[in-house]
Design a protein around this motif. Structure first.
Motif, PDB file in Angstrom:
ATOM      1  N   ALA A 188       0.800  -1.289   0.150  1.00 15.17           N
ATOM      2  CA  ALA A 188      -0.231   0.127   0.329  1.00 15.17           C
ATOM      3  C   ALA A 188       1.211   1.179   0.092  1.00 15.17           C
ATOM      4  N   ASP A 189       0.285   2.383  -0.585  1.00 13.40           N
ATOM      5  CA  ASP A 189       1.057   3.750  -0.368  1.00 13.40           C
ATOM      6  C   ASP A 189       0.991   4.381   0.848  1.00 13.40           C
ATOM      7  N   ALA A 190       1.235   5.545   1.182  1.00 12.93           N
ATOM      8  CA  ALA A 190       1.126   6.337   2.167  1.00 12.93           C
ATOM      9  C   ALA A 190       0.069   6.368   2.424  1.00 12.93           C
ATOM     10  N   GLU A 191      -1.230   6.862   1.284  1.00 15.45           N
ATOM     11  CA  GLU A 191      -2.974   7.058   1.753  1.00 15.45           C
ATOM     12  C   GLU A 191      -2.950   5.733   1.954  1.00 15.45           C
ATOM     13  N   GLY A 192      -2.832   4.502   1.652  1.00 18.76           N
ATOM     14  CA  GLY A 192      -3.426   3.931   2.452  1.00 18.76           C
ATOM     15  C   GLY A 192      -3.686   2.943   0.643  1.00 18.76           C
ATOM     16  N   ARG A 193      -3.284   3.709  -0.601  1.00 19.06           N
ATOM     17  CA  ARG A 193      -3.985   3.018  -1.734  1.00 19.06           C
ATOM     18  C   ARG A 193      -3.111   1.728  -1.830  1.00 19.06           C
ATOM     19  N   PRO A 194      -3.794   0.533  -2.791  1.00 16.09           N
ATOM     20  CA  PRO A 194      -3.200  -0.453  -3.202  1.00 16.09           C
ATOM     21  C   PRO A 194      -2.346   0.005  -4.422  1.00 16.09           C
ATOM     22  N   ARG A 195      -1.473  -1.064  -4.159  1.00 14.63           N
ATOM     23  CA  ARG A 195       0.039  -0.280  -5.582  1.00 14.63           C
ATOM     24  C   ARG A 195      -0.099  -1.375  -6.599  1.00 14.63           C
ATOM     25  N   PHE A 196      -0.979  -2.972  -5.905  1.00 17.12           N
ATOM     26  CA  PHE A 196      -1.153  -3.439  -7.312  1.00 17.12           C
ATOM     27  C   PHE A 196      -2.778  -2.844  -7.516  1.00 17.12           C
ATOM     28  N   PRO A 197      -3.227  -1.905  -7.826  1.00 14.04           N
ATOM     29  CA  PRO A 197      -4.697  -2.331  -8.193  1.00 14.04           C
ATOM     30  C   PRO A 197      -5.996  -2.790  -8.644  1.00 14.04           C
ATOM     31  N   ASN A 198      -5.392  -4.182  -9.862  1.00 13.77           N
ATOM     32  CA  ASN A 198      -6.450  -5.014  -9.801  1.00 13.77           C
ATOM     33  C   ASN A 198      -5.893  -6.542  -9.204  1.00 13.77           C
ATOM     34  N   ALA A 199      -4.685  -6.272  -9.075  1.00 12.05           N
ATOM     35  CA  ALA A 199      -4.781  -7.533  -8.250  1.00 12.05           C
ATOM     36  C   ALA A 199      -5.211  -8.220  -7.004  1.00 12.05           C
ATOM     37  N   THR A 200      -5.575  -9.337  -6.355  1.00  8.32           N
ATOM     38  CA  THR A 200      -5.742 -10.604  -5.939  1.00  8.32           C
ATOM     39  C   THR A 200      -5.003 -10.765  -4.802  1.00  8.32           C
ATOM     40  N   LEU A 201      -5.387 -10.812  -3.043  1.00 10.90           N
ATOM     41  CA  LEU A 201      -4.275 -10.837  -1.976  1.00 10.90           C
ATOM     42  C   LEU A 201      -4.414 -12.182  -1.580  1.00 10.90           C
ATOM     43  N   ARG A 202      -3.208 -13.087  -1.691  1.00 13.04           N
ATOM     44  CA  ARG A 202      -3.159 -14.392  -0.926  1.00 13.04           C
ATOM     45  C   ARG A 202      -2.591 -14.241  -0.051  1.00 13.04           C
ATOM     46  N   VAL A 203      -2.977 -15.064   1.495  1.00  9.46           N
ATOM     47  CA  VAL A 203      -2.276 -14.511   2.724  1.00  9.46           C
ATOM     48  C   VAL A 203      -2.894 -15.672   3.619  1.00  9.46           C
ATOM     49  N   HIS A 204      -2.242 -16.658   3.752  1.00  6.14           N
ATOM     50  CA  HIS A 204      -2.056 -17.474   5.187  1.00  6.14           C
ATOM     51  C   HIS A 204      -2.898 -17.355   6.244  1.00  6.14           C
TER      52      HIS A 204
END
Length: 216
Positions: A121-137
């Protein structure tokens, strides 16, 4: 008069795993105090680093890993982001590898420590990868949102700072987070749960055509 260069060449390294393309993207480096080395006293650790011609404090390179397979693009970890003057190089190196941030469709996280998730995320809390799905355990998501568990950490201030980065990353991708516990996460990529470093720490096993590479 020849002008000396003011920047390094792109930190990009390509290799193949079968038909899958894997690219290491440098995000810079960070220096960590010797107090973070567990099980060895600082004097001995400093002597070992000096003997190996390594800098003190301990210097660690930070990377993300681009995976291109099946017509899709994934990024394993995002680097620190610009939280230190020596990090935040991954976006420029991603472009140098010929990929725009908008082309990344999947973000595969080994874990949510700041040097792996700080670039999400950037300093304003926006996603740096706007079209991506986030996969986390799912264990990492649960841990970094568990105030009671963080309060039991040996260094509560450090734990809170790490939690802030993790929570900011999760908030930026709200609605596009797909937790996992194992299995195939991306074409040719299987999750290997390796808890200890964090509860959800995960290795990404890339396999194709008899070749394999573990990002851990």
């Amino acid at each position: 008069m020849a002008v000396p260069p003011d920047r390094q060449v792109a930190g990009v390294h390509h290799r193949r795993v079968g038909a899958i393309g894997v690219t290491a993207l440098n995000d810079g480096h960070q220096d960590a105090p010797l107090a973070t080395v567990v099980g060895i006293d600082e004097t001995t650790a400093a002597a070992m680093l000096h003997a190996a011609f390594r800098p003190v404090p301990r210097r660690t390179a930070v990377h993300g890993f681009l995976i291109r397979a099946g017509g899709r693009t994934a990024l394993v970890d995002s680097g620190c982001g610009p939280i230190k003057p020596t990090t935040g190089l991954l976006p420029a190196n991603l472009l140098a590898a010929g990929v725009a941030a908008e082309e990344v469709d999947t973000l595969l996280m080994t874990h949510l420590h700041p040097d792996h998730a700080g670039g999400l995320a950037d300093a304003e809390g926006r996603p740096r990868f706007p079209n991506a799905t986030l996969r986390v355990h799912e264990a990492d998501i649960a841990y970094w949102n568990n105030d009671a568990a963080l309060a039991r950490a040996a260094d509560r201030a450090r734990a809170r700072a790490m939690a802030a980065t993790a929570r900011a990353a999760l908030a930026a991708y709200r609605g596009r987070i797909e937790p996992f516990t194992g299995g195939t996460l991306f074409p040719g990529v299987t999750a290997l749960h390796l808890p200890g470093h964090t509860p959800g720490h995960t290795g990404m096993m890339i396999s194709d055509g008899g070749d394999s590479l573990l990002i851990w």
